[in-house]
Enzyme design. Structure first.
Site, PDB file in Angstrom:
ATOM      1  CB  SER A   1      -2.381  -3.295   1.072  1.00  0.00           C
ATOM      2  OG  SER A   1      -1.300  -4.176   1.802  1.00  0.00           O
TER       3      SER A   1
ATOM      4  CB  THR B   1      12.751  -9.588 -10.378  1.00  0.00           C
ATOM      5  OG1 THR B   1      13.798  -9.426 -11.753  1.00  0.00           O
ATOM      6  CG2 THR B   1      11.942 -10.659 -11.242  1.00  0.00           C
TER       7      THR B   1
ATOM      8  CB  CYS C   1       4.496   6.068  25.396  1.00  0.00           C
ATOM      9  SG  CYS C   1       5.171   6.735  26.487  1.00  0.00           S
TER      10      CYS C   1
ATOM     11  N   GLY D   1       0.675  -1.137  -0.214  1.00  0.00           N
ATOM     12  CA  GLY D   1      -0.034  -0.249   0.458  1.00  0.00           C
ATOM     13  C   GLY D   1       0.978   1.502   0.399  1.00  0.00           C
ATOM     14  CB  THR D   2       3.729   2.287   1.845  1.00  0.00           C
ATOM     15  OG1 THR D   2       3.314   2.320   3.217  1.00  0.00           O
ATOM     16  CG2 THR D   2       4.777   3.880   2.222  1.00  0.00           C
TER      17      THR D   2
ATOM     18  CG  HIS E   1      -0.357  -6.480   4.959  1.00  0.00           C
ATOM     19  ND1 HIS E   1      -0.708  -6.328   6.117  1.00  0.00           N
ATOM     20  CD2 HIS E   1       0.046  -5.312   4.521  1.00  0.00           C
ATOM     21  CE1 HIS E   1      -0.025  -4.857   6.253  1.00  0.00           C
ATOM     22  NE2 HIS E   1       0.161  -4.654   5.541  1.00  0.00           N
TER      23      HIS E   1
HETATM   24  N1  PLP Z   1      -3.014   3.008   4.159  1.00  0.00           N
HETATM   25  C1  PLP Z   1      -3.654   2.555   4.658  1.00  0.00           C
HETATM   26  C2  PLP Z   1      -5.079   2.890   5.182  1.00  0.00           C
HETATM   27  C3  PLP Z   1      -2.829   1.431   5.576  1.00  0.00           C
HETATM   28  O1  PLP Z   1      -3.692   1.494   6.479  1.00  0.00           O
HETATM   29  C4  PLP Z   1      -1.668   1.220   5.520  1.00  0.00           C
HETATM   30  C5  PLP Z   1      -1.017  -0.358   6.491  1.00  0.00           C
HETATM   31  O2  PLP Z   1      -1.033  -0.541   7.739  1.00  0.00           O
HETATM   32  C6  PLP Z   1      -1.139   1.178   4.740  1.00  0.00           C
HETATM   33  C7  PLP Z   1      -1.503   2.402   3.506  1.00  0.00           C
HETATM   34  C8  PLP Z   1       0.348   0.978   4.423  1.00  0.00           C
HETATM   35  O3  PLP Z   1      -0.104  -0.570   3.465  1.00  0.00           O
HETATM   36  P1  PLP Z   1       1.314  -1.079   3.384  1.00  0.00           P
HETATM   37  O4  PLP Z   1       1.589  -1.920   4.750  1.00  0.00           O
HETATM   38  O5  PLP Z   1       0.919  -2.462   2.195  1.00  0.00           O
HETATM   39  O6  PLP Z   1       2.413  -0.540   3.069  1.00  0.00           O
END
Ligand code: PLP
Length: 399
Positions: free
Chosen positions: A200, A238, A326, A72-73, A202
């Site tokens: 994403s 790749t 924290c 996702g990132t 996972h």
């Molecule tokens: N965007 C959102 C809303 C998420 O909850 C997350 C994961 O925690 C991410 C992006 C990032 O995804 P990834 O862990 O696959 O990089």
């Protein structure tokens, strides 16, 4: 002891069927998808099938609109940087104040380094986007709008279809981080004005380290990672063939099960919330409860620290997460809770419980059995000294 996993917005268990589908791509069909021989052809075919399954899950029109990434990132970063590179004199970005750090950290860098003007749209106390403010900042100067489909901390769903229409009217690209929504909410991207969508694996019972960016046919895309010509020159390197196969399998399962799983999760989540708010005096649910993902609950237990609740739940075999971390010796609410103006005294008691299709009634019964007593114990100030949560950085709060 019964182990109950209720941190599915952080990550989900990889489905055993997904693992089984992936395994041959490590040891038998291990070819490089770019190779000319049969090993390569096997991997290429697997990528093609996974692309098609991912396309189907989000209701895209063409499988080549799916670009595989490392998660996702990377999908978020690719969408945003690509839109900025391709922006023709437009130098403004619109985001919500409650985006994931995968969006907000990059936007902050662009603001500093490239002098991009960023509009961060506030949310109200229920986590809903300020639509008037959104409309007010839209103009022909906006290159990109990036607003998440659903929030990872509260589960609140934004009206991205309507927001995308409004962005389109001023010629801005619209990206949505749908990492928490894909597989949990109904999505038919081809019926919307959304140009790009991140997902994403996972978060939907697939493997970690693989995801995808949907890029509407014709939308401009500039690669983030340069090198070979993989992914039609849009993402070099790749391909992670076993991971992509896993994403495809996870997407296929999610597409067939989503509706039923969502109804089951919603019923379990609602029962959990009803029981906990009835049994824990002063406890309440954060966010717009009517427009939420079916699996997420952000529960505030005033006068008890969420970090300590999470620690004691963990000792009792229940995995959850907290909305405060924290920082410098004091509990600091997450940026999402701050944006919702949740008073700090309440925000420190925010616990996120997020379900998956793996959860059942016995899981919910177990949490209902132990959590009220944990909160009561903490409120009574009777916690043992070793229960004090370890120092954490703000990033740890929620994934
Ligand atoms: N965007 C959102 C809303 C998420 O909850 C997350 C994961 O925690 C991410 C992006 C990032 O995804 P990834 O862990 O696959 O990089």
């Amino acid at each position: 002891m019964r182990i109950v996993y209720l941190d599915n917005n952080a990550t989900t268990r990889t489905d055993v069927e997904v693992v089984a589908a992936m395994l041959p791509y490590f040891t038998e069909h291990f070819g490089n998808p770019s190779s000319a021989h049969d090993f390569g052809a096997m991997s290429r075919l697997a990528l093609k099938q996974a692309r098609e399954k991912t396309r189907a899950l989000i209701g895209a029109s063409f499988s080549e609109e799916i670009l595989f990434t490392s998660g996702g990132t990377e999908a978020d970063n690719t969408a945003i940087l690509g839109a900025i590179e391709g922006a023709d004199g437009r130098d403004e970005i619109v985001v919500s104040a409650v985006e994931h750090p995968a969006v907000l950290a990059l936007i902050a860098r662009l603001e500093r380094a490239r002098r991009i003007r960023v509009h961060r749209i506030p949310v109200d106390a229920m986590g809903r986007l300020d639509r008037d403010r959104y409309r007010a900042v839209l103009s022909r100067k906006v290159a990109l709008v990036s607003i998440m489909w659903a929030n990872n901390e509260t589960g609140v769903v934004f009206p991205v279809e309507e927001l995308a229409e409004e962005a389109k009217a001023v010629g801005a690209l619209f990206h949505t981080d749908a990492v928490q929504a894909v597989g949990r909410a109904p999505i038919a991207v081809r019926e919307t004005a959304i140009d790009m969508l991140s997902l994403s694996a996972h978060k939907l019972h697939g493997p970690k380290g693989v995801g995808a960016l949907y890029v509407r046919r014709g939308a401009p895309i500039h690669p983030l990672i340069l090198g070979g010509s993989q992914e039609r020159g849009r993402r070099a390197g790749t391909e992670n063939a076993p991971g992509i196969v896993g994403l495809g399998k996870a997407a296929e399962i999610a597409a067939t099960r989503r509706r039923g799983d969502a109804a089951r999760m919603r019923a379990l989540r609602d029962r959990l919330e009803a029981s906990l708010t009835a049994r824990i005096p002063g406890a309440f649910v954060l966010g717009d409860v009517e427009r939420r993902l079916p699996n997420t609950s952000a529960l505030v237990c005033a006068e008890a620290e969420a970090d300590a609740i999470v620690l004691l739940l963990n000792r009792a075999g229940v995995a959850a997460s907290s909305g405060a971390a924290c920082a410098a010796g004091a509990l600091a609410p997450s940026h999402v809770l701050r944006a919702m103006n949740v008073p700090a005294a309440l925000a420190v008691g925010a616990v996120r419980l997020s379900l998956s299709r793996d959860n059942d009634d016995d899981d919910i019964d177990r949490v209902i059995e132990i959590m009220p007593a944990i909160v009561e114990k903490l409120r009574a100030g009777s916690r043992a000294p070793d229960v004090v949560a370890p120092a954490r950085t703000a990033e740890w709060a929620y994934a």
